[in-house]
Design an enzyme around this catalytic site. Structure first.
Site, mmCIF file in Angstrom:
data_model
loop_
_atom_site.group_PDB
_atom_site.id
_atom_site.type_symbol
_atom_site.label_atom_id
_atom_site.label_comp_id
_atom_site.label_asym_id
_atom_site.label_seq_id
_atom_site.Cartn_x
_atom_site.Cartn_y
_atom_site.Cartn_z
ATOM 1 C CG ASP A 21 -0.345 0.175 2.536
ATOM 2 O OD1 ASP A 21 0.894 0.324 2.615
ATOM 3 O OD2 ASP A 21 -1.077 0.195 3.533
ATOM 4 C CB CYS A 71 1.275 -2.151 4.749
ATOM 5 S SG CYS A 71 1.116 -3.164 6.225
ATOM 6 N N GLY A 72 2.803 -0.163 6.185
ATOM 7 C CA GLY A 72 3.496 0.569 7.234
ATOM 8 C C GLY A 72 4.064 -0.328 8.315
ATOM 9 C CB THR A 73 2.732 -2.139 11.040
ATOM 10 O OG1 THR A 73 1.441 -2.584 10.606
ATOM 11 C CG2 THR A 73 2.657 -0.743 11.630
ATOM 12 C CG HIS A 75 9.499 -24.777 12.611
ATOM 13 N ND1 HIS A 75 9.729 -24.675 13.961
ATOM 14 C CD2 HIS A 75 10.616 -25.354 12.090
ATOM 15 C CE1 HIS A 75 10.918 -25.170 14.247
ATOM 16 N NE2 HIS A 75 11.479 -25.585 13.119
ATOM 17 N NE ARG A 83 4.054 4.607 7.942
ATOM 18 C CZ ARG A 83 2.766 4.596 7.698
ATOM 19 N NH1 ARG A 83 1.940 3.957 8.514
ATOM 20 N NH2 ARG A 83 2.274 5.207 6.641
ATOM 21 C CG HIS A 85 7.755 -28.522 11.400
ATOM 22 N ND1 HIS A 85 7.591 -27.925 12.635
ATOM 23 C CD2 HIS A 85 9.031 -28.958 11.343
ATOM 24 C CE1 HIS A 85 8.733 -27.990 13.303
ATOM 25 N NE2 HIS A 85 9.623 -28.612 12.540
#
Length: 148
Positions: free
Chosen positions: A8, A65-67, A98, A109, A133
């Site tokens: 984004d 994206c930002g986070t 895993h 960010r 797994h």
């Protein structure tokens, strides 16, 4: 390897750096955008990246994206996607080894460009270990298939 990447507006610069890096390493990268820095709705880009992965047009997907959190939340709504937001190399390796993670989510960010590229490399170089797994991934897939 064939990869698909999207972002984004909050991850557009990081996405561009990752695309350059992957192409320099010889990977085939499909960049679905956005290509200009204006506000967009991240779920649309997450769903498009995930569709490319689940339909076999790409081996793996990357979302920025930002986070990384919003992208991971949207991506994990797509049947067959195991997306993880990570901010360190160890977690990137483990989520592939895993959890057989097929979409990596990063926050522009949260991590700098240098670390992000190391995370991408760690994630892509790790291989799913299968065995116990696989049993756990199968439980997730089974639940996802039966969910109404």
């Amino acid at each position: 390897m064939k990869l698909v990447i999207g972002s984004d507006h909050g991850g557009i610069r990081l996405k561009a750096a990752i695309v350059r890096h992957l192409e320099e390493l010889g990977h085939e990268v499909k960049d679905i955008g956005p290509f200009e820095n204006k506000s967009v709705d991240y779920p649309s880009y997450a769903f498009e990246v995930c569709r490319n992965v689940t339909e076999g047009h790409a081996d793996l997907g990357i979302l920025c994206c930002g986070t990384g959190i919003g992208m991971s939340m949207a991506a994990n709504k797509v049947h067959g996607i195991r997306a993880a937001v990570v901010s360190d190399c160890f977690s990137a390796e483990m989520t592939r080894q895993h959890n057989n993670c097929n979409v990596l989510c990063l926050g522009e960010r949260v991590v700098g460009e240098g670390l992000a590229l190391k995370i991408v490399d760690s994630w892509m170089n790790a291989e799913f270990e299968g065995d116990r797994h696989q049993r756990r991934v199968d439980l997730i897939t089974e639940y996802e298939s039966n969910k109404r």
